[in-house]
Design a protein around this motif. Structure first.
Motif, short mmCIF file in Angstrom:
data_model
loop_
_atom_site.label_atom_id
_atom_site.label_comp_id
_atom_site.label_asym_id
_atom_site.label_seq_id
_atom_site.Cartn_x
_atom_site.Cartn_y
_atom_site.Cartn_z
N PRO A 167 0.81 -1.23 0.00
CA PRO A 167 0.00 0.00 0.00
C PRO A 167 0.84 1.28 0.00
O PRO A 167 0.38 2.33 -0.46
CB PRO A 167 -0.83 -0.13 1.28
N ASN A 168 2.09 1.20 0.51
CA ASN A 168 2.95 2.37 0.58
C ASN A 168 4.09 2.33 -0.45
O ASN A 168 4.92 3.24 -0.47
CB ASN A 168 3.54 2.50 1.98
N LEU A 174 6.68 -0.77 -10.60
CA LEU A 174 5.51 -1.56 -10.22
C LEU A 174 4.38 -1.36 -11.22
O LEU A 174 3.60 -2.28 -11.47
CB LEU A 174 5.04 -1.18 -8.82
N TRP A 175 4.28 -0.17 -11.78
CA TRP A 175 3.20 0.14 -12.70
C TRP A 175 3.48 -0.37 -14.12
O TRP A 175 2.62 -0.30 -14.97
CB TRP A 175 2.94 1.64 -12.72
N ASN A 176 4.68 -0.90 -14.34
CA ASN A 176 5.04 -1.45 -15.65
C ASN A 176 5.00 -2.98 -15.68
O ASN A 176 5.15 -3.57 -16.75
CB ASN A 176 6.45 -0.99 -16.05
N MET A 177 4.81 -3.60 -14.54
CA MET A 177 4.83 -5.05 -14.44
C MET A 177 3.50 -5.64 -14.91
O MET A 177 2.43 -5.08 -14.66
CB MET A 177 5.10 -5.47 -12.99
N LYS A 195 -8.43 -9.77 -1.74
CA LYS A 195 -7.98 -8.64 -0.95
C LYS A 195 -6.74 -7.99 -1.56
O LYS A 195 -6.62 -6.75 -1.57
CB LYS A 195 -7.69 -9.10 0.49
N PHE A 196 -5.83 -8.81 -2.08
CA PHE A 196 -4.62 -8.21 -2.65
C PHE A 196 -4.94 -7.51 -3.97
O PHE A 196 -4.34 -6.47 -4.29
CB PHE A 196 -3.53 -9.27 -2.87
N SER A 197 -5.87 -8.05 -4.72
CA SER A 197 -6.31 -7.37 -5.93
C SER A 197 -6.85 -5.98 -5.60
O SER A 197 -6.61 -5.02 -6.35
CB SER A 197 -7.40 -8.19 -6.64
N LYS A 203 -4.15 1.33 -5.90
CA LYS A 203 -2.94 2.02 -6.34
C LYS A 203 -2.92 2.20 -7.86
O LYS A 203 -1.92 2.69 -8.41
CB LYS A 203 -1.70 1.22 -5.91
N ASN A 204 -4.00 1.81 -8.52
CA ASN A 204 -4.08 1.91 -9.98
C ASN A 204 -2.96 1.11 -10.67
O ASN A 204 -2.44 1.52 -11.70
CB ASN A 204 -4.04 3.36 -10.44
N ILE A 205 -2.60 -0.03 -10.06
CA ILE A 205 -1.63 -0.94 -10.67
C ILE A 205 -2.42 -1.97 -11.48
O ILE A 205 -3.20 -2.76 -10.92
CB ILE A 205 -0.76 -1.63 -9.62
#
Length: 233
Positions: A167-168, A174-177, A195-197, A203-205
């Motif tokens: 979350p932090n 991370l946004w490219n994976m 929950k992890f999804s 985080k808009n990932i």
């Protein structure tokens, strides 16, 4: 399919780590074993056979490292030392071995896959070192190791527990994976994946939460998943 066995000495661990390799070229795919599985588990359970088409054509090269779960998370030691032992394994991966294969595919990155508790191993490594990982395939994996800590908690636990540190997290890689969370309606890890999804969504990932039908948390589910996910590389 060409197979070989590597005995890689790790200075961080202080012993050799066995690594089963299938194929001679292609994008590096690292598969982490289940709870107390070893470096031949993926072969013995038919996982390597399920992706034979990609290996034989040189699209991927598969690396299956041994785990040390028996002496870390499942070791008969204090929780503080369990996570410290895992950190040694993470350093073996990030500082000693992965740098030697991460350029095999020409991108400087690898794909990670993990099955059941191996899903935690793959996810923890990928989210801690996103600059090294292009694809993460979590097959019925877990994301929370606090149950192994018996109430003990420190910074090492925090930074090796994806539900806590993600979350932090703010590493732009991370946004490219490319991330897949694979589970099923009857999977014992379904709730953890849901929950992890949600953590990733907030985080808009971008990721794919792949919830399959009424299939148990077992090898038939994972043998169906892996070829589908590998086709995305």
């Amino acid at each position: 399919m060409h197979e070989s066995l590597i005995n890689f000495y790790s200075h961080h661990l202080g012993h050799d780590v066995k690594i089963h390799v299938t194929g001679t070229r292609g994008y590096p795919l690292v598969i982490f074993p289940t709870t107390l599985g070893n470096y031949t588990e993926a072969k013995d359970r038919g996982m390597i056979e399920s992706i034979r088409w990609f290996v034989e054509r040189g699209f991927i090269q598969v690396f299956c490292p041994d785990s040390i779960n028996h002496s870390s998370w499942y070791g008969d030691i204090h929780p503080k030392h369990r996570v410290e032992r895992h950190i040694q394994y993470d350093r073996f991966l990030a500082e000693e071995w992965i740098p030697q294969i991460r350029h095999n595919g020409g991108t400087g990155r690898i794909a990670c896959a993990g099955i059941s508790f191996g899903g935690f191993s793959a996810s923890n490594f990928a989210f801690r070192h996103p600059e090294m990982v292009s694809h993460l395939f979590n097959l019925s994996g877990a994301f929370d190791i606090k149950s192994f800590m018996h109430g003990y908690y420190d910074d090492n636990v925090y930074f090796n527990n994806p539900v806590d540190f993600m979350p932090n997290a703010n590493n732009p890689d991370l946004w490219n994976m490319k991330i897949v969370l694979g589970t099923s309606n009857w999977d014992i890890c379904l709730d953890g994946n849901l929950k992890f999804s949600e953590i990733l969504r907030r985080k808009n990932i971008a990721h794919w939460l792949d919830v399959r039908g009424d299939v148990e948390h077992d090898w038939p589910l994972w043998l169906e998943m892996l070829p589908h996910y590998v086709s995305m590389i």
